[in-house]
Scaffold this active site. Structure first.
Site: not given
Ligand code: BGC
Length: 739
Positions: A263
């Site tokens: 993530d």
């Molecule tokens: C979130 C994810 C997301 C990623 C990319 C993160 O802060 O937890 O769900 O896909 O950002 O934007």
């Protein structure tokens, strides 16, 4: 490209080029030199890395992607196309209801269709991968990301997860027409302690396997090409460096050979977690856990190559990771067409078509849950009564929720617009009456300027004037519809709250307005279950509408006026109060149950100041008709491999009803404690007025499997209760013996 050629390509890459494939950067690194200065400096990313980077985060649009891809490929030695990944969670341009609303449809088939639309729109806009579905099981409404989940049940979540992956990828054989799905957040992110975002997760392996993993497993089995790690720890180790989760369970047990991506910045956050002392250690931990792509940090870019050349990391680990990324690009056909057919013209023809809108309307209709309908106030008859619409969501197009980042609220049909289409001028009026929040300071954290924050709020005088106007208009009305709810920014990522009731100014407004003594209907817009303890007294009817998406206004009006009979059922119970959280229907038995306990009075499992039960249980939802459940029968009192459970339904009303029949089981005695109820089967049955139908469920031995004392997945002989009914708390019971 043939696999043999792909191998040759891998072998021809330098370590710098290989590492590049494992780095993901945001669009600002590619747009222009000026924009790139900030982030580049911050992450310590060099131009050399940018030139060989493998994927890009959250850039969409046929035109933009074409420009970036073209420019990149011109400078690329091996012409390996960039992979474009984006957060397309419940709609690209046509926005469907938030996933908690999708969960309330109890209709994975319909949702598969919706995700097919999402895939087509996204592909036309140049996206190759979406970071969806999010399948984190959630039991705590304080957590803002309830919004993104289909709810609290392992079975329902698993069914939706598979449906969403199938819809997104549109695979048949080796070809896939859709876009690649990245299931997230692995694992158990929804169990953040106290519902506080990014907080610790700590639970037994049994619970992890029994409840929390089902959604991810189902997505992987349905063929999801990628998995994203979660921000949380599991058993003391953040997921991104957690070999037990990523290597043992995901890769070895489940045989997942697709791409694992961290993530956002989660590799670097291993340092903040305190399990790595610097970026080098963080990189080594993530790599050894088989995390392939580092999203948006400089860790892999700056440390991985030297870790390999110094002999601290096995080069085969890196080769395997790069292979998985190249294979994904190849599966997508990017070597043949780096744009996958996306052109500006095609994009224009695909986005927000009439058909897409019409499916969004249907899905929204099925997602709306009728929570209360005193005196059968609903459905309304058009132009019979004088209707006043009030509240901050009445004349508001922002009905798409926080995670519809590529959607446009200007496409949305508001509740007011839809009501105006339905009703004659003389019978309909609107007064905003009150704002969404008293104070918008918190928006500063999301980049709102002081002026914007100021312009949103109302002074005391303005507030009073708005209330008085609404009160005045209310005197003349027969029915008042309140469109109330949470601010978009109050749910979603980093949207944890400890008070999950309606914002105070809205509650004060309702208090004053309901003194008028009119018939009252609440339309609730929210990204989570709210506590409606007061509202159930004040309102005649309550419709839970979530963030209903582009066609939200139309869908609500279809329901208000009975063109569609509400059929939504909660996929997450609504608590009576926040003190009950975490709360879930499939809780374990205790030694001192509230009812049927050998202990009386005080010494049973309960609160002194609150019921144990939710205000609205899992599976709950009303309809305008009345369907009776009669004669539950089990085909045999003994089960070896399978039996059938049937129940007769009678529609006692003049309405056509779409009934969700739910089957739960209870393993009465197990080698470890078992839940009081577990959903195993459900079916949506359409009944014409006064129609009778018998629903037959086939129960297989495997449906009774669980993680037994020895952690084997199986089942033990003994007594089982089977329950069938309209929600988790309203069922009939039968019993059988498993041999
Ligand atoms: C979130 C994810 C997301 C990623 C990319 C993160 O802060 O937890 O769900 O896909 O950002 O934007």
């Amino acid at each position: 490209m043939q696999e043999i050629k792909l191998r040759e390509l891998l072998d021809s890459l330098t370590w710098t080029e290989k590492v590049g494939q494992l780095v993901q950067l945001s669009g600002d690194f590619f747009h222009s030199e000026e924009l790139a200065v900030g982030p580049k400096k911050k992450l310590g990313i060099t131009q050399e890395t940018i030139d060989v980077v493998g994927s890009v985060l959250n850039v969409t649009g046929a035109e933009t992607i074409r420009v970036i891809q073209e420019r990149y490929l011109q400078n690329s030695r091996h012409k390996i196309p960039l992979l474009f990944m984006a957060d397309i969670i419940y709609g690209y341009r046509t926005i469907f209801p938030i996933p908690l609303g999708l969960g309330a449809t109890w209709n994975p088939k319909l949702i598969e269709e919706a995700y097919g639309v999402i895939a087509r729109e996204s592909r036309s806009a140049g996206a190759h991968v979406t970071y969806a579905p999010m399948v984190d099981l959630v039991r705590d409404a304080r957590w803002g990301r309830c919004l993104e989940s289909t709810g609290e049940d392992p079975q329902l979540n698993a069914d939706f997860a598979a449906a969403m992956v199938r819809g997104l990828q549109q695979e048949s054989g080796r070809e896939f027409e859709g876009i690649a799905s990245c299931v997230k957040h692995f694992a158990a992110y929804g169990a953040a302690e106290a519902g506080r975002e990014y907080n610790t997760v700590d639970m037994s392996e049994r619970r992890l396997r029994q409840d929390y993993l089902s959604g991810y497993k189902s997505a992987v089995d349905a063929g999801a090409k990628l998995v994203m790690t979660s921000f949380n720890t599991y058993d003391g180790m953040p997921a991104t460096g957690n070999e037990f989760l990523l290597k043992e369970i995901l890769r070895e047990e489940w045989g997942f050979d697709g791409v694992i991506i961290s993530d956002y910045a989660a590799v670097q956050e291993l340092i903040a977690h305190g399990v790595a002392k610097d970026e080098r250690e963080a990189t080594a931990l993530a790599m050894k856990a088989t995390n392939d792509i580092d999203m948006k940090t400089g860790c892999y870019a700056n440390e991985l190559e030297s870790l390999v050349t110094d002999g601290a990391i096995d080069p085969e680990l890196v080769d395997a990771a790069v292979w998985r990324v190249l294979k994904l690009k190849n599966d997508l056909g990017l070597f043949e067409d780096p744009y996958r057919g996306s052109t500006v013209e095609q994009e224009q023809q695909t986005l927000l078509t009439k058909e897409n809108r019409s499916l969004a309307r249907k899905v929204a209709q099925e997602s709306i849950v009728l929570l209360q309908n005193k005196g059968e106030l609903l459905p309304l008859e058009a132009n019979k009564n004088k209707i006043l619409l009030v509240g901050p969501y009445g004349d508001e197009q922002d009905l798409i929720g926080l995670w519809a980042v590529h959607g446009k609220s200007t496409d949305v049909v508001s509740i007011k617009e839809a009501l105006e289409k339905e009703l004659a001028k003389e019978t309909f009026s609107y007064e905003k009456g009150c704002g969404l929040l008293a104070d918008y300071q918190f928006l500063g954290e999301f980049g709102a300027t002081k002026e914007q924050i100021h312009s949103l709020g109302m002074t005391d005088n303005e507030r009073e004037a708005a209330l008085n106007k609404a009160l005045e208009a209310g005197k003349d009305a027969d029915i008042i519809i309140y469109a109330m709810g949470e601010h978009t920014m109050q749910s979603g990522e980093a949207g944890s709250r400890t008070d999950i009731s309606l914002p105070l100014i809205q509650k004060e407004f309702i208090e004053k307005m309901t003194e008028l003594g009119k018939k009252n209907i609440l339309i609730a817009i929210s990204g989570r279950p709210l506590t409606f303890t007061k509202e159930v007294e004040q309102m005649d009817a309550i419709l839970q509408a979530w963030f209903p998406g582009t066609e939200g206004g139309n869908a609500l009006v279809d329901i208000l006026f009975g063109k569609v009979n509400p059929s939504g059922r909660l996929s997450m119970g609504f608590p009576e109060n926040v003190g009950q959280l975490p709360m879930y229907y499939n809780e374990f038995k205790t030694g001192r149950p509230l009812n049927s306990s050998t202990h009386r009075g005080r010494f049973v499992t309960k609160y002194l100041d609150s019921p144990n039960e939710p205000l609205f249980p899992f599976g709950f939802g009303l309809s305008y008709g009345r369907v009776d459940y009669e004669e539950l029968t089990v085909s045999s009192k003994k089960m070896t491999d399978h039996l059938t459970v049937s129940i007769k339904l009678k529609n006692r009303s003049d309405y056509e009803c779409l009934e969700t029949v739910q089957l739960y089981i209870q393993d009465v005695t197990g080698s470890v404690v078992r839940p009081i109820k577990e959903l195993k089967k459900y079916e949506k049955i359409n009944l014409l007025p006064h129609e009778e139908k018998t629903v037959v469920f086939a129960l297989q031995r495997e449906d009774l499997y669980y993680y037994m004392k020895n952690m084997q997945f199986g089942t033990e002989a003994g007594t089982f209760n089977v329950f069938v009914g309209r929600n988790a708390n309203d069922t009939q019971q039968a019993v059988f013996e498993l041999l």
